[in-house]
Write an enzyme that holds these catalytic residues in place. Structure first.
Site, short mmCIF file in Angstrom:
data_model
loop_
_atom_site.label_atom_id
_atom_site.label_comp_id
_atom_site.label_asym_id
_atom_site.label_seq_id
_atom_site.Cartn_x
_atom_site.Cartn_y
_atom_site.Cartn_z
CE1 TYR A 222 -3.32 -2.69 0.04
CE2 TYR A 222 -3.84 -2.16 2.32
CZ TYR A 222 -4.08 -2.90 1.18
OH TYR A 222 -5.08 -3.83 1.17
CE LYS B 64 1.05 -18.16 -1.95
NZ LYS B 64 0.35 -19.43 -1.63
CG ASP C 36 -2.46 -20.14 0.09
OD1 ASP C 36 -1.69 -20.05 1.06
OD2 ASP C 36 -2.16 -20.74 -0.96
CG ASP D 167 -7.32 -4.23 3.87
OD1 ASP D 167 -8.37 -4.23 4.54
OD2 ASP D 167 -7.15 -3.46 2.91
CG ASP E 289 -12.30 -6.24 5.99
OD1 ASP E 289 -12.25 -5.75 7.13
OD2 ASP E 289 -12.22 -5.55 4.96
#
Length: 355
Positions: A141, A191, A223, A247, A251
């Protein structure tokens, strides 16, 4: 010495829910002999109306001098057409930057009394208690980016993920400290089988864990973590991860409880901690006395735990919330036949009475 709490009501239902949280804080403080001092300041749309900007210097300075900040919610249709650089949401980003807040803490607790609201089966989700620690100021980001460029006649865009050892060190160390107040287990999510930045993340996390022998650190690919949150959420204690992965995962986890009105959060870092519910300002229900104050009340419990080191007082608020819910009391957003519907004020008083 008294502890100074800056309260920023914000917009919409912000005033109602921060009033509820401060009332519960006062009751918990009285019960546990904590001296609290409250001071109200403005940010968001309310500050735009008063000062022409979403985050006045006076609010920033008060926050810097405080022991903790309790924020309601900001924004609403009233300010949809203001200039982009003074939108109400800029207040939150500005506060995070001014206070040096680099970690977002998102607890997800699903007591048995709320398991029926979850999209998962009650036996899978009931008694879930997860804390997601998300790195807040680095990663993709904030990395170098290109909106559009042409290479060999083909339009492209790109974003670069960058993390440094100090950035990873401080967020993993914070997660380990948080785990010591819980069950002592941290899952670092990355990852590393694909991304170089994740391999640095994993190596650094292992080094940090050496300084926290009383915390059990393990690793998981993002994942698989996303899948396990849906299959077996009760297996998690603390999850620490990067800005992008956090993020998404936070959620996903917020849905486990079935209502964002129940979800608190904290932003932590170098300066004063900032505590707020994850939901918006809900201007359509403002002033009707039907807003759910529990997300803000639980944020206040986090404030006691993480900024004031008052674990007993924090736990007393969380236990009171659980007891009121177990007795069948619900605000309008969670009401179902056979339960008892209560207003914002009534829910607040019930929680106060159970501390």
């Amino acid at each position: 010495m008294s502890k100074k709490i800056v309260v920023i009501p914000g917009d919409g239902i912000g005033g109602e829910i921060t009033d509820a949280a401060t009332a519960v804080l006062r009751k918990a403080a009285q019960k546990h002999s904590i001296d609290l001092e409250f001071e109200t300041h403005h940010a968001g749309g309310a500050a735009i109306d008063l000062y022409g900007i979403p985050l006045p210097d006076s609010t920033i300075e008060a926050a810097r001098q405080a022991d903790a900040v309790l924020l309601g919610a900001v924004g609403g249709p009233k300010w949809d057409n203001v200039a982009p650089d003074i939108r109400p949401e800029k207040a939150i980003l500005g506060l995070r930057k001014a206070l040096g807040l680099y970690a977002n803490l998102r607890p997800v607790r699903v007591p048995a009394s709320l398991s029926e609201y979850s999209p998962l089966k009650p036996e899978i989700v009931s008694d879930t208690d997860v804390l997601i620690v998300r790195e807040l100021t680095g990663g993709i980001y904030f990395g170098e980016k290109c909106e559009a460029t042409v290479v060999d006649g083909v339009e492209q865009a790109w974003d670069i993920e960058v993390y440094s050892v100090p950035e990873v060190t401080r967020i993993v160390a914070l997660a380990c400290q948080a785990a010591k107040l819980r069950r002592g287990k941290v899952v670092s999510v990355d990852k590393a089988n694909v991304l170089a930045s994740s391999r640095l993340w994993r190596r650094t996390a292992d080094k940090v864990a050496q300084d926290h022998a009383d915390v059990e650190l393990s690793h998981m690919y993002v994942d698989n973590c996303a899948m396990q949150l849906a299959l077996a959420p009760k297996n998690f204690d603390v999850i620490v991860t990067s800005n992008l992965f956090g993020d998404i995962l936070s959620d996903e986890a917020a849905v486990l409880g079935g209502s964002i009105g129940m979800m608190p959060s904290a932003s932590m870092g170098e300066g004063t901690g900032l505590y707020e519910p994850i939901h918006g300002s809900a201007p359509d229900i403002a002033g009707k006395g039907i807003a759910n104050p529990i997300g803000t009340i639980l944020s206040a419990a986090m404030l006691l735990r993480h900024s004031l080191n008052e674990e007993a007082a924090a736990a007393s608020i969380e236990s009171a919330v659980d007891k009121v819910l177990a007795e069948g009391y619900r605000t309008a957003d969670l009401y179902r036949a056979g339960l008892t519907k209560v207003s914002t004020g009534e829910m607040t008083r019930l929680i106060e009475n159970n501390i």
